[in-house]
Design a protein around this motif. Structure first.
Motif, PDB file in Angstrom:
ATOM      1  N   GLU A 315      30.917  -7.677  25.409  1.00 27.94           N
ATOM      2  CA  GLU A 315      30.153  -8.743  26.071  1.00 27.94           C
ATOM      3  C   GLU A 315      28.327  -7.906  25.152  1.00 27.94           C
ATOM      4  O   GLU A 315      27.861  -8.870  25.520  1.00 27.94           O
ATOM      5  N   GLU A 316      28.336  -6.524  25.439  1.00 26.02           N
ATOM      6  CA  GLU A 316      27.774  -6.153  25.804  1.00 26.02           C
ATOM      7  C   GLU A 316      27.248  -5.681  24.136  1.00 26.02           C
ATOM      8  O   GLU A 316      25.517  -5.662  23.766  1.00 26.02           O
ATOM      9  N   ILE A 317      27.599  -5.550  23.365  1.00 26.17           N
ATOM     10  CA  ILE A 317      27.491  -5.877  22.192  1.00 26.17           C
ATOM     11  C   ILE A 317      26.843  -7.353  21.387  1.00 26.17           C
ATOM     12  O   ILE A 317      25.988  -7.711  20.832  1.00 26.17           O
ATOM     13  N   GLN A 318      27.817  -8.180  22.339  1.00 29.55           N
ATOM     14  CA  GLN A 318      26.944  -9.768  21.736  1.00 29.55           C
ATOM     15  C   GLN A 318      25.571  -9.894  22.846  1.00 29.55           C
ATOM     16  O   GLN A 318      24.547 -10.305  22.039  1.00 29.55           O
ATOM     17  N   ILE A 319      24.804  -9.106  24.105  1.00 24.10           N
ATOM     18  CA  ILE A 319      23.935  -9.127  24.424  1.00 24.10           C
ATOM     19  C   ILE A 319      23.044  -8.293  23.658  1.00 24.10           C
ATOM     20  O   ILE A 319      21.795  -8.677  23.544  1.00 24.10           O
ATOM     21  N   ALA A 320      23.084  -7.210  22.809  1.00 25.25           N
ATOM     22  CA  ALA A 320      22.611  -6.599  21.899  1.00 25.25           C
ATOM     23  C   ALA A 320      22.214  -7.400  20.843  1.00 25.25           C
ATOM     24  O   ALA A 320      21.142  -7.680  20.194  1.00 25.25           O
ATOM     25  N   ARG A 321      23.151  -7.884  20.212  1.00 25.98           N
ATOM     26  CA  ARG A 321      22.964  -9.049  19.009  1.00 25.98           C
ATOM     27  C   ARG A 321      21.719 -10.435  19.616  1.00 25.98           C
ATOM     28  O   ARG A 321      20.759 -11.078  18.923  1.00 25.98           O
ATOM     29  N   GLU A 322      21.722 -11.153  21.097  1.00 23.70           N
ATOM     30  CA  GLU A 322      20.678 -12.069  21.082  1.00 23.70           C
ATOM     31  C   GLU A 322      19.638 -11.408  22.126  1.00 23.70           C
ATOM     32  O   GLU A 322      18.520 -11.895  21.282  1.00 23.70           O
ATOM     33  N   ILE A 323      19.054  -9.950  21.636  1.00 21.24           N
ATOM     34  CA  ILE A 323      17.950  -9.741  21.855  1.00 21.24           C
ATOM     35  C   ILE A 323      17.690  -9.109  20.624  1.00 21.24           C
ATOM     36  O   ILE A 323      16.497  -9.348  20.710  1.00 21.24           O
ATOM     37  N   SER A 324      17.996  -8.308  19.797  1.00 21.74           N
ATOM     38  CA  SER A 324      17.409  -7.759  18.520  1.00 21.74           C
ATOM     39  C   SER A 324      17.173  -8.870  17.368  1.00 21.74           C
ATOM     40  O   SER A 324      16.698  -8.869  16.573  1.00 21.74           O
ATOM     41  N   GLY A 325      18.465  -9.824  17.646  1.00 19.93           N
ATOM     42  CA  GLY A 325      18.231 -11.031  16.823  1.00 19.93           C
ATOM     43  C   GLY A 325      18.722 -10.554  15.453  1.00 19.93           C
ATOM     44  O   GLY A 325      19.016 -11.666  14.415  1.00 19.93           O
ATOM     45  N   LYS A 326      19.992  -9.900  15.624  1.00 20.75           N
ATOM     46  CA  LYS A 326      20.758  -9.763  14.528  1.00 20.75           C
ATOM     47  C   LYS A 326      22.123  -9.285  14.821  1.00 20.75           C
ATOM     48  O   LYS A 326      22.321  -9.131  15.752  1.00 20.75           O
ATOM     49  N   ASP A 327      22.486  -9.213  13.458  1.00 17.65           N
ATOM     50  CA  ASP A 327      23.829  -9.359  13.739  1.00 17.65           C
ATOM     51  C   ASP A 327      24.487  -8.203  14.036  1.00 17.65           C
ATOM     52  O   ASP A 327      26.032  -7.939  14.287  1.00 17.65           O
ATOM     53  N   ILE A 328      24.183  -7.150  13.142  1.00 16.95           N
ATOM     54  CA  ILE A 328      24.687  -6.421  13.562  1.00 16.95           C
ATOM     55  C   ILE A 328      23.477  -4.865  14.229  1.00 16.95           C
ATOM     56  O   ILE A 328      22.544  -4.443  13.560  1.00 16.95           O
TER      57      ILE A 328
END
Length: 364
Positions: A315-328
């Motif tokens: 879930e936290e990786i997904q949050i990081a993706r949503e905020i950054s706009g990056k897949d990685i």
């Protein structure tokens, strides 16, 4: 062709070596000199109006080629826009290098007799003009006592500067709770700078630690709320935001207060030049609140891994993706064992093994 315009200060970044081949700006200013620069800008705004910051377009914003110290002063004074002379895109790095060094090159000599006759020394000192110059001396290796004295004076100077920056202040915010925004231009760009160490894990503060994390018991870092300058005086380059214990049973009002504190201190550290990884390690109840103050596009995250909470990490990786706009996203996971490490590998996330110091009792 160069052009002159006022630019939002949030889009003007100090030169920290972001452009390949362009070194960091070699000029530094701190302590009393920084205070005098701020005072000069406040008392003589006409000088600022007539003197642009020289900038180069970069990544949707602008990198300072000439005027780094003034940019720091403008930020400290709360300016929203700054006058810029914008260089054309595509300018060769060799030209930028030349401009950078020539902007710091003191051409000419000072007629000290004229200075003494035409100007008042107290007035000059108040304006930050260095009146006296020490004669050149041959270099000799300082004694251990002299080195310790010099280090002590440097720590005092740093503390004075950081205390001046501390004060009571409100930072810009993207939410109704006034939780401060992290600065996108003061985030780690790529990878973890090592050595990494837990704050308070040693009996005394170490030197030479590049990045500190706070994935430790809360009591170890309670003192930083009273004095966040202790982290700055360690000389670290980056920090992972202080991780506060927020559980699903924690009242929302108290949890918001804790998030406010960690974001405020993190923003303060950024204002003093330390890069900040945004901490995502909170209970599910606080995941949406914990995003407050992390601007869209921010791309430096950290969390703690737990072998029995693999879904939390996903879930936290997904949050990081949503905020950054990056897949990685640019993200660190601290500890958790092989299962957590596997998730990191699958998602191209940085995994850092958790090292614990085993205390051995006497007589064992």
């Amino acid at each position: 062709m160069t052009k002159r315009e006022y630019v939002s200060i949030s889009k003007v970044y100090p030169n920290d070596g972001q452009i390949e081949g362009l070194p960091k700006n070699p000029r530094l200013i701190k302590g009393e000199r920084f205070r005098k620069l701020c005072k000069s800008i406040k008392e003589l705004p006409e000088m600022t109006e007539a003197r642009d910051i020289l900038v180069y377009p970069y990544n949707g914003g602008y990198i300072v080629i000439g005027g780094n110290m003034r940019l720091h002063a403008y930020r400290h004074l709360g300016w929203k826009e700054v006058p810029c002379c914008i260089l054309p895109e595509g300018m060769p790095v060799e030209k930028l290098r030349q401009m950078l060094i020539q902007d710091n090159n003191p051409f000419g000599e000072t007629d000290w007799d004229m200075i003494a006759n035409e100007w008042d020394s107290k007035e000059l000192d108040d304006w930050g003009f260095e009146v006296w110059q020490e004669p050149e001396q041959k270099y000799s290796e300082p004694s251990l006592e002299e080195q310790q004295e010099e280090e002590s004076e440097e720590d005092i100077e740093k503390t004075d500067f950081y205390d001046m920056m501390l004060g009571d202040r409100i930072y810009d915010s993207n939410n109704d709770f006034d939780i401060p925004n992290l600065r996108a231009d003061e985030q780690p760009v790529s990878g973890l700078v090592i050595p990494l160490s837990a704050w308070g894990a040693d009996t005394r503060q170490k030197k030479g630690i590049s990045t500190y994390h706070f994935y430790v018991e809360d009591y170890r870092f309670e003192a930083i709320w009273k004095d966040p300058t202790t982290v700055l005086n360690s000389g670290c380059e980056a920090v992972i935001e202080p991780n506060l214990s927020l559980f699903d049973t924690t009242p929302v009002a108290y949890g918001l207060h804790q998030i406010y504190k960690k974001r405020w201190i993190s923003r303060y550290w950024q204002e003093c030049g330390v890069k900040v990884w945004a901490d995502l390690n909170v209970a599910k109840k606080f995941q949406k609140w914990n995003r407050l103050g992390i601007p869209d596009g921010y791309n430096a995250f950290a969390t703690r891994g737990y072998s029995d909470r693999q879904e939390y990490l996903k879930e936290e990786i997904q949050i990081a993706r949503e905020i950054s706009g990056k897949d990685i996203p640019n993200m660190i996971v601290y500890g958790g064992g092989d299962k957590i490490k596997d998730i990191c590998v699958q998602n191209s996330i940085i995994y850092v093994e958790q090292f614990m110091a085993n205390r051995i009792k006497k007589g064992d």
